[in-house]
Design a protein around this motif. Structure first.
Motif, short mmCIF file in Angstrom:
data_model
loop_
_atom_site.label_atom_id
_atom_site.label_comp_id
_atom_site.label_asym_id
_atom_site.label_seq_id
_atom_site.Cartn_x
_atom_site.Cartn_y
_atom_site.Cartn_z
N ALA A 1 -0.40 -0.95 -2.52
CA ALA A 1 0.80 -0.19 -2.85
C ALA A 1 0.75 0.23 -4.32
N ASN A 2 1.71 1.05 -4.68
CA ASN A 2 1.88 1.41 -6.07
C ASN A 2 2.97 0.50 -6.62
N ALA A 3 2.61 -0.76 -6.83
CA ALA A 3 3.60 -1.78 -7.15
C ALA A 3 3.04 -2.78 -8.16
N ASN B 1 0.17 -4.75 -6.81
CA ASN B 1 -0.03 -3.74 -5.76
C ASN B 1 -0.19 -4.31 -4.34
N CYS C 1 8.96 -3.04 -0.17
CA CYS C 1 7.83 -2.55 -0.97
C CYS C 1 6.93 -1.63 -0.15
N CYS D 1 8.51 1.78 0.28
CA CYS D 1 9.02 2.45 -0.92
C CYS D 1 7.94 2.62 -1.96
N ASN D 2 6.88 1.84 -1.87
CA ASN D 2 5.85 1.89 -2.91
C ASN D 2 4.50 2.35 -2.34
N GLN E 1 8.15 7.11 2.68
CA GLN E 1 9.11 6.80 1.62
C GLN E 1 10.52 6.87 2.20
N ASP F 1 13.39 -2.89 -9.39
CA ASP F 1 12.17 -2.23 -8.95
C ASP F 1 12.08 -2.28 -7.43
N SER G 1 9.68 -2.52 -5.43
CA SER G 1 8.74 -3.45 -4.82
C SER G 1 9.26 -4.88 -4.78
#
Ligand code: C2O
Length: 361
Positions: A14-16, A21, A88, A91-92, A106, A259, A261
């Motif tokens: 993920a982008n977390a 991540n 997460c 959303c991430n 998303q 956040d 995540s």
């Protein structure tokens, strides 16, 4: 075409950054996807967090349920962190939409924000009920649209409770600070009573301006294969962001609430979203329960969750809207025009005063 659930076997980093991540679930795509059996429970009533505080019996149950969720094996889909990781994943950018290799799934910034989160809460609530074997269990709502509910709910503050989370902005959650519904990391220096007034005004304006156009309240359309556009979010989502930012730690990753995540790691997340969900219910009610979008791309948006029977199920936005019975209207017509409608999900909200309602219509 409507948004469809991702292929669960294709979860990727993920982008977390706050989670290195990593938030993919331990299970893969080999599970069978079933139709969800909507619960045949008595009508379950969600109550305001500041009012359940003194209901010892309820609080014991709530805490016990969350404790059990935290104690489940780490790879159990009901495990507390797995439940939080769902947020997460969606959303991430842990999944791409089916038939694409770069369009993330998303669930924010669009018209699926409210339906997806409603289901997310529903399954979380049903799982908690299952863990304590109580078919009537509900999570509370953070009643931030009324003066007495505008501080951080005390039930999440006891450091010895499983509802506690140390990763919060202590300047806000302690000492009865008033939540600022326009908060974006700048302190509002107005007096408490002024912030309360601003908040109520802001909610009232939001309803007033968006009553005739659901996009304004709920978010703009997003369809299969389309990337989300951040500015496309509805005004309710914008308000909801303020509470996230206000609760999360102000530094680094804004953990947990600040956040995507990590947000759902804080139990107050679900209590906050319960009120977001309630705002939608009130909105719908003020519109005479008219469907928000007569558009199959919204109605057929489909989501996957692990349900209270440990099954992987698919659910559609439209399924949460259908009524199964009309219940006799007993509520105060001066407070709100009509009763909120229980749906197939079998929960509703305790009727409490709406000090912001004023002359909306
Ligand atoms: Cu998925 Cu409050 O955000």
């Amino acid at each position: 075409e409507p948004i469809m659930p991702p292929d669960l076997s294709k979860c990727h980093d993920a982008n977390a950054p706050a989670l290195d991540n990593h938030c993919c679930p331990p299970y893969s795509g080999s599970e069978k996807i079933l139709e969800y059996d909507f619960p045949a429970t008595p009508l379950r009533v969600r109550r305001p967090a500041h009012l359940v505080k003194d209901d010892q019996e309820y609080m014991d149950k709530y805490k016990e349920a969350v404790r059990r969720m935290k104690n489940l094996p780490a790879d159990h889909p009901w495990n507390y962190k797995q439940q939080a990781n769902i947020h997460c994943q969606y959303c991430n950018d842990a999944y791409y939409q089916q038939n694409t290799d770069d369009v993330p799934v998303q669930v924010h910034f669009s018209w699926i924000f409210l339906p997806w989160h409603r289901y997310y809460l529903h399954f979380y609530e049903r799982i908690l009920g299952k863990l304590i074997d109580d078919d009537t269990f509900t999570i509370p709502f953070w009643n931030w649209d009324t003066k007495d509910g505008m501080t951080f709910p005390a039930i999440f503050q006891d450091a010895a409770s499983p509802l506690y989370d140390p990763k919060r902005d202590q300047r806000h959650v302690k000492d009865g600070k008033i939540l600022d519904l326009k908060y974006a990391y700048t302190e509002n220096t107005a007096s408490d009573s002024e912030i309360i007034r601003e908040n109520l005004c802001f909610i009232q304006k939001t309803f007033k301006h968006s009553l005739s156009l659901a996009e304004l309240f709920m978010g703009d359309p997003v369809r299969a294969g389309e990337k989300e556009i951040q500015e496309a979010n509805g005004q309710l989502e914008v308000i909801h962001n303020a509470a996230h930012m206000w609760v999360g730690e102000p530094d680094r990753y804004k953990e947990n609430m600040g956040d995507f995540s990590t947000a759902a790691r804080d139990s107050v997340f679900f209590c906050h979203h319960s009120n977001v969900d309630r705002m939608w219910d009130i909105y719908r009610n003020l519109r005479g329960n008219r469907v928000e979008f007569e558009d199959n791309d919204w109605l057929d948006s489909t989501f996957l969750f692990h349900d209270e029977n440990e099954q992987l199920v698919k659910v559609k936005a439209s399924q949460m809207l259908s009524r199964i019975y009309t219940h006799p209207c007993k509520c105060n017509r001066n407070v709100i025009r009509d009763c909120l409608n229980p749906t197939k999900l079998r929960y509703t909200f305790e009727q409490v005063p709406l000090p912001w309602l004023g002359k909306i219509n």
